[in-house]
Structures are given as C-alpha cells and as structure tokens.
Scaffold this active site. Structure first.
Site, PDB file in Angstrom:
ATOM      1  N   SER A   1       1.024  -1.106  -0.048  1.00 47.16           N
ATOM      2  CA  SER A   1      -0.033   0.166   0.140  1.00 47.16           C
ATOM      3  C   SER A   1       0.855   1.246   0.078  1.00 47.16           C
ATOM      4  O   SER A   1       1.524   1.587  -1.005  1.00 47.16           O
ATOM      5  CB  SER A   1      -0.864  -0.111   1.198  1.00 47.16           C
ATOM      6  OG  SER A   1      -1.823   0.837   1.197  1.00 47.16           O
TER       7      SER A   1
ATOM      8  N   ASP B   1      -3.454   6.078  -2.802  1.00 47.75           N
ATOM      9  CA  ASP B   1      -2.306   5.526  -2.231  1.00 47.75           C
ATOM     10  C   ASP B   1      -1.849   4.489  -3.188  1.00 47.75           C
ATOM     11  O   ASP B   1      -2.245   4.308  -4.308  1.00 47.75           O
ATOM     12  CB  ASP B   1      -2.348   5.358  -0.707  1.00 47.75           C
ATOM     13  CG  ASP B   1      -3.255   4.126  -0.499  1.00 47.75           C
ATOM     14  OD1 ASP B   1      -4.163   3.744  -1.604  1.00 47.75           O
ATOM     15  OD2 ASP B   1      -3.257   3.345   0.348  1.00 47.75           O
TER      16      ASP B   1
ATOM     17  N   ASP C   1      -1.878   1.208  -3.602  1.00 45.78           N
ATOM     18  CA  ASP C   1      -2.951   0.176  -3.961  1.00 45.78           C
ATOM     19  C   ASP C   1      -4.230   0.646  -3.989  1.00 45.78           C
ATOM     20  O   ASP C   1      -5.284  -0.017  -4.356  1.00 45.78           O
ATOM     21  CB  ASP C   1      -2.957  -1.070  -2.991  1.00 45.78           C
ATOM     22  CG  ASP C   1      -3.427  -0.629  -1.466  1.00 45.78           C
ATOM     23  OD1 ASP C   1      -3.295   0.696  -1.245  1.00 45.78           O
ATOM     24  OD2 ASP C   1      -3.642  -1.680  -0.877  1.00 45.78           O
TER      25      ASP C   1
ATOM     26  N   ASP D   1      -6.511   2.068  -2.277  1.00 47.96           N
ATOM     27  CA  ASP D   1      -7.645   2.055  -1.163  1.00 47.96           C
ATOM     28  C   ASP D   1      -7.833   3.264  -0.397  1.00 47.96           C
ATOM     29  O   ASP D   1      -8.743   3.437   0.414  1.00 47.96           O
ATOM     30  CB  ASP D   1      -7.521   0.883  -0.277  1.00 47.96           C
ATOM     31  CG  ASP D   1      -6.437   0.703   0.433  1.00 47.96           C
ATOM     32  OD1 ASP D   1      -5.667   1.662   0.300  1.00 47.96           O
ATOM     33  OD2 ASP D   1      -6.447  -0.335   0.975  1.00 47.96           O
TER      34      ASP D   1
ATOM     35  N   ALA E   1      -8.813   9.420   8.992  1.00 46.81           N
ATOM     36  CA  ALA E   1      -8.283  10.505   8.653  1.00 46.81           C
ATOM     37  C   ALA E   1      -7.613  10.435   7.459  1.00 46.81           C
ATOM     38  O   ALA E   1      -7.554  11.379   6.459  1.00 46.81           O
ATOM     39  CB  ALA E   1      -7.903  11.217   9.893  1.00 46.81           C
TER      40      ALA E   1
HETATM   41  C1  G16 Z   1      -3.209   0.357   6.618  1.00 47.48           C
HETATM   42  C2  G16 Z   1      -4.699  -0.030   7.382  1.00 47.48           C
HETATM   43  C3  G16 Z   1      -5.329   1.351   7.883  1.00 47.48           C
HETATM   44  C4  G16 Z   1      -4.195   1.885   8.486  1.00 47.48           C
HETATM   45  C5  G16 Z   1      -2.892   2.060   8.028  1.00 47.48           C
HETATM   46  C6  G16 Z   1      -1.767   2.734   8.814  1.00 47.48           C
HETATM   47  O1  G16 Z   1      -3.847   1.308   5.438  1.00 47.48           O
HETATM   48  O2  G16 Z   1      -5.251  -0.576   6.308  1.00 47.48           O
HETATM   49  O3  G16 Z   1      -6.468   1.122   8.384  1.00 47.48           O
HETATM   50  O4  G16 Z   1      -4.802   3.222   8.977  1.00 47.48           O
HETATM   51  O5  G16 Z   1      -2.305   0.820   7.490  1.00 47.48           O
HETATM   52  O6  G16 Z   1      -1.832   1.529  10.016  1.00 47.48           O
HETATM   53  P1  G16 Z   1      -0.532   1.910  11.058  1.00 47.48           P
HETATM   54  O7  G16 Z   1      -0.451   3.265  11.353  1.00 47.48           O
HETATM   55  O8  G16 Z   1      -0.811   0.855  12.001  1.00 47.48           O
HETATM   56  O9  G16 Z   1       0.703   1.799  10.480  1.00 47.48           O
HETATM   57  P2  G16 Z   1      -3.056   0.923   4.238  1.00 47.48           P
HETATM   58  O10 G16 Z   1      -3.614   1.752   3.322  1.00 47.48           O
HETATM   59  O11 G16 Z   1      -1.427   0.794   4.381  1.00 47.48           O
HETATM   60  O12 G16 Z   1      -3.321  -0.569   3.604  1.00 47.48           O
END
Ligand code: G16
Length: 549
Positions: A67, A283, A285, A287, A378
């Site tokens: 991601s 971002d 990927d 999402d 957010a």
């Molecule tokens: C993932 C999760 C999100 C989260 C983000 C950051 O996003 O799907 O729900 O807000 O990671 O998480 P952390 O603060 O625990 O690193 P993504 O877009 O990277 O898949």
C-alpha cells in the site's frame, strides 16, 4: 483425509523461513521488506486454502501489496468471503504459522491447526489472488501459487490490480448466481458497476470540471485509466503520477499518505493544479483517497477522510429525509483517534459517532451496527455500509411523491456506486463528485463545514514497538507504565491540546499524533511527546530517532 505432507514438505523446503525474523499479521496483514517475505507468502497460500475449506469452499482472497509503504516493502493480506478483512482469530493463526522456524515445525503447526479447528480437508478450496505494481510482486505471487498447489486448491490469478478490485472480486465470486449477487466477477464488471451508477446519479447535472488524480505511481494508475475510459464525458479524469515502472517512484513524494502526513501538495502537481481547481490522491494500492484544492490566492487546502465522511454523511441524511425514510434509516459515523478534533465535534453534534482502534477491520465492524455506517480514517481510508435491513427497506419502500421517488433512486444508485467491501479510493472519488455535483459545491464550500484543528503526525523509531500497548480506542497508553501520565502533563500545557501514542501495525515505528490551537503549538507538542517516547524507551540508537513529516 489428511494433509499431503510429502508435497507440502518438498514445496516448503523451497521457501525456507529466514532465521531471526519474527513476522506478525498486523493492521493490514504481513508487511515488511519484500525481499524477506517468500516463506510468508508460501504459508499464506496454504492458509488461504485452509480458510476456504473451513468455510465450505467459499473463495478467499489474497492481496499482495504494501500500500502506502515505500517500494522495497511488500505485504500480504487475506480477504474473507464477503470481501471483508480476515476474521481476527485467524490473524493469530497466520502469525503462528508464519513463524514456524523449519519445514518440520511448520508441518507440525499445520497439523495441530487443522485438528484444533476441525478443518475438513476433503472440502474444496478456492483462492483468488492479485498484486500491486511493486517489483517484488511476481516472485511473491509465485510463492503463493506454490502454497495453493501444495493444498491442491483451485487458484485464480486476478493479475495486477488494486486492493479494492480484489475485495470486490471476492464478494462477486461468492455471491454469483445468488439473490445478493454483488456484480460481474471481473475488473471490467467492477468498472461497469461503478460507472453505470455514477452516470445515473449525475444525469442532468452539468459536467464537473476535469479532475486531477495523483495515482502515487502505483496500480491505481492502471485502474484510473480504465475508469476514465468508462466514464467518458461524465467527468473527465486526468491521471497523473502514473509511472508504475519507474524504479523508486511508487509513493515517493506523492500519493495520499504523502499529502496527509506532510499536509502538502505533491511537488509534481505544483504547476498542474490551478487556483480554484480540485484534485485528489490515491495511495499505492488505491484504497485511500485525499482531496485538495487551491484557493483563489493559490493556497493549498486538504480535504481528508474526516472531511469526506462529513460531506457524504450529510448527503445521505438529506436523501433519506427527502425520500421520507429518515425515521427508518439512521446514519452513523465511525472514526479513529486520528480524526481531527474539529471533525469529531462537528459530527457528534449531528449524528452518532463511534471511535475505534486504527485498522479498517475495526471501523468496518463498528459501521455494520448502523443502518447506514459511514466510516473513514483521517488518512482517507473508508467507505459506507448499508445494512441488509436497510437494503431491504430501500427495495420494498413505496414513495408517495415524485420527489421521494427521485431521492429513493439516488440512494439505491449510491448502494451500487459505493464499494461496500472495503475503502476504495476510486469509488469514494466518484461518490465525492456525485455529492459536489448535487450540492453545486466547490472545494472551498465543501471545506467550510468545519475548521480542522492544527495537527502533526510524527514517527518515532524505538528499539521494540511491541512494548507499546493502548486502551480506549488507542487514545491512552497502558504500557510502558508511567508514560501516559507524562503525556497528560505535557498536553495540559497546550490550549486545546490532544496527543496520543500508538505502535504502527504496518511500519516498524511508533506514531505520535498531536493537535493544538495553532500550528506551532501542535508541532511543539508532537515533538515533545515524541522526545519523551524516545527518551523513556531507550529509542533505537542505530537509527534516526524522530521523523517529522
Ligand atoms: C493500513 C490500514 C489502515 C491504517 C494504515 C496505517 O492502510 O488498512 O487502516 O490506517 O495501514 O496503519 P498503522 O498506523 O498501523 O501503520 P494501508 O492503506 O497501508 O493498507
């Protein structure tokens, strides 16, 4: 029927676990350097097949992506049959299996797992998998295929596509031919479903101005190009940052995470976004989604997940009123501790608001409890869920006036436009464009609903992020002991101050969030709390301690 131990053994030997590395199924699956994930991928292939068998042959999804993380990282997550995140109890099983040190230990752990969960190995197993554009992707996919083959499961390669498309596919495959059919089980089917609904929703409205989409040089570029073709003149999309094969370009000074954390326009868009114009960033990927606009003085303004939630929730509330359904279908909001204090105040004065820990799975489950649950982090990750009862009401409701009938049709079309399996940057973008078009809002008018409190997000590199534990939806630290009292003491010194600390589930860091009445104070509070964390926990002397973004 028992496990095909010989076949598993010979394939597992080709995917040995690196020693001295502990893998963890975190916020969004396993995520670390792509170069060390081979054994994890093989084992995830096996686990996906076992999950499918456990669920009576339903198709399970596997997405290979890291991601928003830097290009050398990669990751993998499992998707359950309705397109939602893997059931939490299985996250623990995934972590145990990924960490078995040898093939023998892995087979033993598998055997125990199958017996404990009473998995009927004679059931069929089906897995659909996809990857983003990262260079490490193809090799990791081939390790997953070995895992699927080791279980003699049926694999379907969905190729290079976005995370939301993979989630969509899982649900579409599992509902095919049923009364809940989600859509045609292909990327084309996904694009058609979204664009047909979008065109109905904006029919008769003036075409919105062309929209710049920063694709983070990731897989969103490919899907956005196809979406643009399907949309035609309904809204002209201009995908930028589409260099998916340029080494090092992915998420580099662009994309939703860059915009949200640095609170700046990607430099590559500087000369492209003109005064009054709006744009958005996906971002890596696709999402997540963050919007922004330049005001008439060429000042940048960000419209993040909180602003999207406020815009969309108000629109759905208005439509339920116009349809005469507001006493039967209630809208609720789900946020995390990262939600700006300004947004929480504004929303909770109007609607029920729930705060849950970070991670889509937490938001998704909480949103399912509302008739219509609007959930957004957010950082721009979110969607809207319509409960089965609400869908039922919408289909059986008989409006008594033409105005009610129009509003009802709009809501029904929204249920088609919105990808209800998971946050989806492109589906959310079309949703925002629908609302702006119905309200005739510019970016500035949208932004004026409430004022964001100045805030700052900081990463702290510590020796061991696992010692950090939180409570109260991550708003308070319970471990290491004593630190929360010191954070409280610092926060008290700042007017309107708020700060919390939590370990990241996707990066090897601890995150510090702070907000206050002005920018200088928010920065200072974040820096002080970050310094406290570093000092109190010994930091990691080998690495740069505190990263201000
Ligand atoms: C993932 C999760 C999100 C989260 C983000 C950051 O996003 O799907 O729900 O807000 O990671 O998480 P952390 O603060 O625990 O690193 P993504 O877009 O990277 O898949």
């Amino acid at each position: 029927m028992s496990l095909a131990v010989d076949r598993i053994r010979s394939l597992s030997d080709q995917h040995p676990k690196p020693s001295n590395i502990h893998f963890q199924y975190g916020t969004a699956g396993f995520r670390t350097l792509g170069s060390i994930l081979d054994s994890v991928m093989f084992r995830v292939g096996i686990l996906a097949a076992l999950r499918s068998k456990k669920l009576d042959g339903k198709t399970i999804g596997v997405m290979v992506t890291a991601s928003h993380n830097p290009e050398p990282d990669n990751g993998v997550k499992l998707v359950d049959p309705r397109g939602e995140m893997l059931e939490s109890a299985w996250e623990v099983h995934a972590t145990v299996l990924a960490n078995a040190p040898t093939t023998d230990a892995f087979i033993e752990a598998l055997d125990t797992f199958v017996r404990t969960l009473k998995i009927d190995l004679s059931k069929p197993a089906k897995v659909v998998y996809a990857r983003d554009t990262r260079p490490s992707g193809p090799a990791l996919i081939s390790a997953i295929e070995d895992g699927i083959n080791a279980m003699d499961a049926e694999g379907r390669d969905a190729g290079v596509t976005s995370t939301p498309v993979l989630h969509y596919l899982v649900r579409a495959i599992n509902t095919k031919g049923t009364k809940d059919e989600y859509g045609e089980d292909s990327e084309e089917g996904y694009l058609r479903k979204l664009t047909v609904a979008f065109k109905k929703l904006v029919a008769g409205k003036p075409a919105p101005p062309p929209l710049l989409i920063d694709c983070a040089n990731g897989v969103g570029a490919q899907v956005a190009h196809k979406l643009a073709e399907h949309l035609g003149d309904a809204v002209r999309l201009i995908p930028v940052n589409t260099a998916t094969t340029t080494p090092g370009a992915l998420n580099n000074s662009c994309g939703a995470d860059f915009v949200k954390t640095s609170q700046k326009l990607p430099p590559s868009l500087n000369s492209q976004l003109t005064a009054g114009q709006r744009g958005c960033s996906l971002d890596g990927d696709a999402d997540r989604l963050i919007y922004y606009y330049m005001d008439s003085r060429n000042q940048f303004h960000m419209l993040d997940g909180d602003k999207i939630a406020a815009l969309v929730a108000a629109f759905i509330v208005d439509l339920t009123k116009a349809a005469g359904l507001d006493d039967q279908i209630k809208v609720g909001i789900v946020q995390t501790a990262y939600a700006n204090g300004g947004s929480t105040k504004y929303l909770s004065e109007r609607l029920p608001v729930k705060c849950v820990p970070t991670g889509v799975k937490h938001l998704h489950h909480a949103a399912e409890k509302y008739d219509v649950g609007v959930y957004f982090e957010a950082n721009g990750h979110g969607t809207v869920l319509f409960s089965p009862e609400s869908l039922e009401k919408l289909s059986s409701y008989e409006p008594s006036t033409p105005a009610q009938s129009t509003a009802l049709n709009h809501i029904i079309n929204l249920t088609q436009l919105i990808n209800q399996t998971v946050g989806d940057g492109l589906s959310d973008m079309l949703l925002v464009e629908v609302v702006l078009s119905h309200k005739s809002y510019s970016g500035e008018e949208w932004d004026s609903s409430y004022v964001d409190l100045p805030n700052r997000l900081v990463k702290v590199v510590v020796a061991d992020r696992n010692i950090f534990r939180t409570e109260d939806a991550e708003r308070r630290l319970i471990s290491p002991p004593g630190i929360q009292a010191k954070i409280d003491e610092l926060v008290r010194r700042y007017e309107g101050g708020r700060s919390f600390v939590r370990p990241s589930g996707t990066e090897d860091v601890v995150r510090v969030y702070a907000e206050a009445m002005n920018r200088t104070q928010a920065d200072e509070l974040a820096f002080r709390v970050a310094g406290l964390i570093y000092d109190e926990t010994g930091g990691d002397p080998g690495r740069r301690p505190v990263e201000f973004l």
